[in-house]
Design a protein around this motif. Structure first.
Motif, PDB file in Angstrom:
ATOM      1  N   ALA A   1       0.837  -1.204   0.000  1.00 48.59           N
ATOM      2  CA  ALA A   1       0.000   0.000   0.000  1.00 48.59           C
ATOM      3  C   ALA A   1       0.869   1.251   0.000  1.00 48.59           C
ATOM      4  CB  ALA A   1      -0.925  -0.018   1.226  1.00 48.59           C
ATOM      5  N   ARG A   2       1.944   1.222   0.782  1.00 43.40           N
ATOM      6  CA  ARG A   2       2.862   2.373   0.813  1.00 43.40           C
ATOM      7  C   ARG A   2       3.537   2.552  -0.539  1.00 43.40           C
ATOM      8  NH1 ARG A   2       5.603   5.002   5.004  1.00 43.40           N
ATOM      9  NH2 ARG A   2       6.658   6.823   4.078  1.00 43.40           N
ATOM     10  N   THR A   3       3.899   1.426  -1.165  1.00 44.39           N
ATOM     11  CA  THR A   3       4.529   1.492  -2.488  1.00 44.39           C
ATOM     12  C   THR A   3       3.568   2.095  -3.512  1.00 44.39           C
ATOM     13  OG1 THR A   3       5.917  -0.432  -2.007  1.00 44.39           O
ATOM     14  CG2 THR A   3       5.581   0.131  -4.322  1.00 44.39           C
ATOM     15  N   ASP A   4       2.332   1.617  -3.509  1.00 47.54           N
ATOM     16  CA  ASP A   4       1.337   2.151  -4.453  1.00 47.54           C
ATOM     17  C   ASP A   4       1.112   3.645  -4.226  1.00 47.54           C
ATOM     18  OD1 ASP A   4       1.024  -0.340  -5.551  1.00 47.54           O
ATOM     19  OD2 ASP A   4      -0.789  -0.847  -4.399  1.00 47.54           O
ATOM     20  N   ARG A   5       1.067   4.041  -2.964  1.00 49.44           N
ATOM     21  CA  ARG A   5       0.865   5.458  -2.670  1.00 49.44           C
ATOM     22  C   ARG A   5       2.011   6.312  -3.200  1.00 49.44           C
ATOM     23  NH1 ARG A   5       1.800   7.678   3.213  1.00 49.44           N
ATOM     24  NH2 ARG A   5       3.883   7.475   2.325  1.00 49.44           N
TER      25      ARG A   5
ATOM     26  N   LEU B   1       1.951   9.119  -6.160  1.00 46.74           N
ATOM     27  CA  LEU B   1       2.411  10.475  -5.870  1.00 46.74           C
ATOM     28  C   LEU B   1       3.463  10.908  -6.878  1.00 46.74           C
ATOM     29  CD1 LEU B   1       2.109  12.818  -3.891  1.00 46.74           C
ATOM     30  CD2 LEU B   1       3.886  11.777  -2.468  1.00 46.74           C
ATOM     31  N   MET B   2       4.376   9.977  -7.238  1.00 45.38           N
ATOM     32  CA  MET B   2       5.401  10.316  -8.239  1.00 45.38           C
ATOM     33  C   MET B   2       4.767  10.580  -9.600  1.00 45.38           C
ATOM     34  SD  MET B   2       8.373   7.537  -7.250  1.00 45.38           S
ATOM     35  CE  MET B   2       9.370   7.980  -8.699  1.00 45.38           C
TER      36      MET B   2
ATOM     37  N   THR C   1      13.230  12.564  -5.492  1.00 41.81           N
ATOM     38  CA  THR C   1      14.404  11.740  -5.160  1.00 41.81           C
ATOM     39  C   THR C   1      14.157  10.937  -3.883  1.00 41.81           C
ATOM     40  OG1 THR C   1      15.884  13.364  -6.198  1.00 41.81           O
ATOM     41  CG2 THR C   1      16.856  11.830  -4.612  1.00 41.81           C
ATOM     42  N   ASP C   2      13.536  11.565  -2.910  1.00 43.56           N
ATOM     43  CA  ASP C   2      13.221  10.875  -1.647  1.00 43.56           C
ATOM     44  C   ASP C   2      12.249   9.710  -1.880  1.00 43.56           C
ATOM     45  OD1 ASP C   2      14.853  12.582  -0.305  1.00 43.56           O
ATOM     46  OD2 ASP C   2      13.236  13.897   0.402  1.00 43.56           O
ATOM     47  N   LEU C   3      11.273   9.951  -2.766  1.00 39.55           N
ATOM     48  CA  LEU C   3      10.296   8.899  -3.056  1.00 39.55           C
ATOM     49  C   LEU C   3      10.951   7.720  -3.769  1.00 39.55           C
ATOM     50  CD1 LEU C   3       7.196  11.023  -4.191  1.00 39.55           C
ATOM     51  CD2 LEU C   3       7.394   9.626  -2.110  1.00 39.55           C
ATOM     52  N   GLU C   4      11.861   8.018  -4.682  1.00 37.59           N
ATOM     53  CA  GLU C   4      12.557   6.948  -5.389  1.00 37.59           C
ATOM     54  C   GLU C   4      13.387   6.116  -4.419  1.00 37.59           C
ATOM     55  OE1 GLU C   4      14.749   9.106  -8.278  1.00 37.59           O
ATOM     56  OE2 GLU C   4      13.125   9.087  -9.771  1.00 37.59           O
ATOM     57  N   HIS C   5      14.047   6.783  -3.490  1.00 36.71           N
ATOM     58  CA  HIS C   5      14.834   6.078  -2.491  1.00 36.71           C
ATOM     59  C   HIS C   5      13.929   5.219  -1.588  1.00 36.71           C
ATOM     60  CE1 HIS C   5      18.009   5.253   0.375  1.00 36.71           C
ATOM     61  NE2 HIS C   5      17.212   5.688   1.370  1.00 36.71           N
TER      62      HIS C   5
ATOM     63  N   GLN D   1      10.766  -1.936  -1.804  1.00 39.43           N
ATOM     64  CA  GLN D   1      10.882  -3.134  -2.633  1.00 39.43           C
ATOM     65  C   GLN D   1      11.787  -4.186  -1.970  1.00 39.43           C
ATOM     66  OE1 GLN D   1      12.164  -1.578  -6.407  1.00 39.43           O
ATOM     67  NE2 GLN D   1      10.068  -1.046  -7.062  1.00 39.43           N
ATOM     68  N   ARG D   2      12.905  -3.685  -1.418  1.00 35.14           N
ATOM     69  CA  ARG D   2      13.778  -4.617  -0.702  1.00 35.14           C
ATOM     70  C   ARG D   2      13.070  -5.206   0.510  1.00 35.14           C
ATOM     71  NH1 ARG D   2      17.579  -0.539  -1.847  1.00 35.14           N
ATOM     72  NH2 ARG D   2      17.411   0.285   0.282  1.00 35.14           N
ATOM     73  N   ARG D   3      12.348  -4.345   1.217  1.00 32.28           N
ATOM     74  CA  ARG D   3      11.615  -4.806   2.401  1.00 32.28           C
ATOM     75  C   ARG D   3      10.555  -5.824   2.014  1.00 32.28           C
ATOM     76  NH1 ARG D   3      11.573  -6.539   7.349  1.00 32.28           N
ATOM     77  NH2 ARG D   3       9.659  -6.045   8.513  1.00 32.28           N
ATOM     78  N   GLN D   4       9.866  -5.544   0.916  1.00 27.20           N
ATOM     79  CA  GLN D   4       8.831  -6.470   0.466  1.00 27.20           C
ATOM     80  C   GLN D   4       9.437  -7.819   0.084  1.00 27.20           C
ATOM     81  OE1 GLN D   4       6.028  -4.915  -2.422  1.00 27.20           O
ATOM     82  NE2 GLN D   4       5.541  -6.971  -3.176  1.00 27.20           N
TER      83      GLN D   4
END
Length: 246
Positions: free
Chosen positions: A77-81, A85-86, A97-101, A107-110
């Motif tokens: 859900a956080r990824t989709d949000r 937003l991007m 840049t912060d969103l990409e990071h 993704q790694r966490r998932q």
């Protein structure tokens, strides 16, 4: 004490009935099914404990799986949000840049969470197999207990029928004896287990002890209607016809 020799001989029939009743009582206490049931009941408890343990582990894994799935859903859900937003074009270069990071981190966490979930699912599958096996084993133990209980009940029913029948026989037989003779017989049976026995071949049929010469002479010389008792165990000695020279 005096008693007709024929009446004394009937004591042997009464003694046989009492011996059978004693065997019924002994067998009721020592039925092999009783020991078997106690053993199988312990086995059932062991199998129940094993099933409870494995089902507890299974329940813990189910909670872990659910928690892991919830955390993965939150990451998605956080990824989709962040992606929306991007894609909205409403963020500046710094926030982009912060969103990409953050997306890379998510993704790694998932990936880590999904690997952990896969491991949990594999463990759950193995534990579920153990639980299925434990249920089968418990069912087998319960079936064995049911079978043993059924055999015990059948054996007890047979013993009860025998006891009822022979008790009735004894009641009828006891009426054919003088009160004093029956009291002596019952008292001796209560004290030593055998009230009357055959005297033959110089031995008491109850204690199996061969009489010495003096005691043997007393028994042989006693009148036929005299009630004679074994000097060793007290059983009434019922004298029957002896072969010549015995």
């Amino acid at each position: 004490m005096k008693a007709d020799p024929a009446v004394q001989r009937r004591l042997l029939d009464l003694a046989e009935v009492d011996a059978e009743l004693a065997r019924v009582t002994h067998r009721r206490r020592t039925l092999p099914e009783i020991a078997e049931i106690a053993e199988v009941e312990q086995l059932v408890r062991t199998k129940q404990d094993a099933l409870v343990a494995v089902e507890t582990t299974l329940g813990d894994l189910d909670r872990d799986v659910k928690r892991q799935e919830t955390e993965i859903d939150q990451v998605r859900a956080r990824t989709d949000r962040d992606r929306k937003l991007m894609q909205s074009g409403s963020v500046g270069a710094k926030q982009l840049t912060d969103l990409e990071h953050e997306l890379a981190t998510l993704q790694r966490r998932q990936g880590v969470l999904e690997d952990d979930l896969l491991e949990l699912m594999e463990r759950r599958e193995a534990v579920e197999s153990d639980a299925s096996f434990a249920r089968v084993e418990l069912d087998k133990a319960r079936q064995t207990l049911e079978d043993a209980s059924r055999r015990r009940d059948a054996a007890l029913a047979d013993l009860e029928a025998t006891e009822t029948r022979r008790t009735a026989d004894r009641t009828i037989m006891a009426k054919g004896f003088p009160d004093d003779l029956l009291k002596l017989y019952d008292r001796q049976r209560a004290q030593r287990g055998v009230g009357a026995t055959v005297f033959q071949s110089r031995s008491c049929g109850a204690c199996r002890i061969e009489l010495d010469r003096s005691a043997l002479s007393k028994v042989k010389e006693a009148p036929a209607d005299e009630v004679v008792q074994c000097e060793e165990c007290g059983a009434i000695l019922v004298r029957i016809a002896q072969p010549a020279g015995a």
